[in-house]
Design an enzyme around this catalytic site. Structure first.
Site, PDB file in Angstrom:
ATOM      1  N   ARG A  60       0.806  -1.230   0.000  1.00 22.44           N
ATOM      2  CA  ARG A  60       0.000   0.000   0.000  1.00 22.44           C
ATOM      3  C   ARG A  60       0.834   1.271   0.000  1.00 22.44           C
ATOM      4  O   ARG A  60       0.315   2.346  -0.298  1.00 22.44           O
ATOM      5  CB  ARG A  60      -1.029  -0.037   1.134  1.00 22.44           C
ATOM      6  CG  ARG A  60      -2.180  -0.995   0.826  1.00 22.44           C
ATOM      7  CD  ARG A  60      -3.266  -0.920   1.865  1.00 22.44           C
ATOM      8  NE  ARG A  60      -2.862  -1.411   3.136  1.00 22.44           N
ATOM      9  CZ  ARG A  60      -2.884  -2.695   3.515  1.00 22.44           C
ATOM     10  NH1 ARG A  60      -3.312  -3.615   2.673  1.00 22.44           N
ATOM     11  NH2 ARG A  60      -2.492  -3.054   4.708  1.00 22.44           N
ATOM     12  N   GLU A  97       4.710 -10.299  14.471  1.00 22.10           N
ATOM     13  CA  GLU A  97       4.103 -10.824  15.702  1.00 22.10           C
ATOM     14  C   GLU A  97       4.363 -12.333  15.803  1.00 22.10           C
ATOM     15  O   GLU A  97       4.746 -12.845  16.849  1.00 22.10           O
ATOM     16  CB  GLU A  97       2.603 -10.536  15.653  1.00 22.10           C
ATOM     17  CG  GLU A  97       1.938 -10.605  16.996  1.00 22.10           C
ATOM     18  CD  GLU A  97       0.463 -10.242  16.885  1.00 22.10           C
ATOM     19  OE1 GLU A  97       0.056  -9.686  15.850  1.00 22.10           O
ATOM     20  OE2 GLU A  97      -0.262 -10.537  17.845  1.00 22.10           O
TER      21      GLU A  97
HETATM   22  P1  AMP Z   1       3.720  -2.147  11.117  1.00 22.21           P
HETATM   23  O1  AMP Z   1       4.955  -2.783  10.569  1.00 22.21           O
HETATM   24  O2  AMP Z   1       3.169  -2.870  12.308  1.00 22.21           O
HETATM   25  O3  AMP Z   1       3.898  -0.665  11.398  1.00 22.21           O
HETATM   26  O4  AMP Z   1       2.580  -2.327  10.019  1.00 22.21           O
HETATM   27  C1  AMP Z   1       2.518  -1.479   8.941  1.00 22.21           C
HETATM   28  C2  AMP Z   1       1.996  -2.152   7.708  1.00 22.21           C
HETATM   29  O5  AMP Z   1       0.918  -3.056   7.986  1.00 22.21           O
HETATM   30  C3  AMP Z   1       1.469  -1.124   6.752  1.00 22.21           C
HETATM   31  O6  AMP Z   1       2.000  -1.430   5.478  1.00 22.21           O
HETATM   32  C4  AMP Z   1      -0.025  -1.244   6.797  1.00 22.21           C
HETATM   33  O7  AMP Z   1      -0.534  -1.218   5.496  1.00 22.21           O
HETATM   34  C5  AMP Z   1      -0.318  -2.572   7.483  1.00 22.21           C
HETATM   35  N1  AMP Z   1      -1.230  -2.462   8.645  1.00 22.21           N
HETATM   36  C6  AMP Z   1      -0.902  -2.714   9.939  1.00 22.21           C
HETATM   37  N2  AMP Z   1      -1.954  -2.555  10.753  1.00 22.21           N
HETATM   38  C7  AMP Z   1      -2.989  -2.165   9.968  1.00 22.21           C
HETATM   39  C8  AMP Z   1      -4.368  -1.810  10.230  1.00 22.21           C
HETATM   40  N3  AMP Z   1      -4.893  -1.815  11.469  1.00 22.21           N
HETATM   41  N4  AMP Z   1      -5.127  -1.439   9.185  1.00 22.21           N
HETATM   42  C9  AMP Z   1      -4.606  -1.405   7.938  1.00 22.21           C
HETATM   43  N5  AMP Z   1      -3.346  -1.738   7.627  1.00 22.21           N
HETATM   44  C10 AMP Z   1      -2.531  -2.110   8.628  1.00 22.21           C
END
Ligand code: AMP
Length: 172
Positions: A60, A97
């Site tokens: 995205r 996770e």
């Molecule tokens: P992180 O590495 O945990 O910061 O996760 C970021 C990535 O996961 C991004 O590319 C987001 O598109 C996706 N992502 C994580 N949590 C969500 C959520 N609650 N809603 C939508 N996309 C999420």
């Protein structure tokens, strides 16, 4: 303009307990799309970002990073999931996770000392952004900032990232 009202919440996607913040409803709204990109651009200008390249993470991040790169007069570089990029890559492993994942970028994507702005749709735990920043720094380029449409504030991701400005448009 209330951008937050254009983001759709999908409970329990992709698994129970996750509130998925769906930006497809923001993207399909003509005024919402324009306002998102214009505001993101404006905030990047206010922070003084003058990147040589805007990096977007699969998948995205690809929806916003090229448009922002165009607005800033920079190039766009994709950071992709394993096995997608055709030429020689540098890669980095990072913890999820459950288990781990890997991100890749072309070895010849940046000159040494190139200024990089990292862009994704959303920052949650910050794991993806942190790994991307480390990958870029290992290649001798400089991370000058981050830009996200959405920040999930309670997860405290900012503390994981290098000490550079972070632009966000919507907070939960
Ligand atoms: P992180 O590495 O945990 O910061 O996760 C970021 C990535 O996961 C991004 O590319 C987001 O598109 C996706 N992502 C994580 N949590 C969500 C959520 N609650 N809603 C939508 N996309 C999420």
């Amino acid at each position: 303009m209330d951008l937050k009202s254009l983001v759709r919440n999908i409970p329990d996607f992709p698994k129970p307990g996750i509130q998925f913040r769906d930006i497809t409803t923001l993207l399909r709204d003509p005024q919402g799309l324009r306002h998102t990109l214009d505001t993101l651009h404006q905030k990047c200008i206010e922070e003084g970002f003058a990147p040589d390249y805007v990096v977007g993470m699969e998948s995205r991040g690809f929806l916003f990073a090229p448009a922002l790169a165009y607005q800033l007069g920079a190039g766009f570089v994709p950071v992709r999931k394993p096995g997608k990029l055709p030429a020689e890559v540098h890669s980095i492993e990072y913890d999820l996770e459950y288990g781990s994942d890997r991100l890749e970028v072309h070895q010849d994507a940046f000159e040494k000392g190139a200024r990089i702005l990292i862009v994704d749709d959303l920052i949650a735990t910050g794991g993806t952004a942190k790994a991307t920043a480390e990958l870029i720094q290992q290649m001798g380029a400089e991370v000058v900032g981050f830009a996200f449409i959405i920040e999930l504030k309670d997860l405290g991701a900012r503390s994981l990232l290098p000490d550079v400005p972070i632009v966000t448009l919507i907070e939960y």
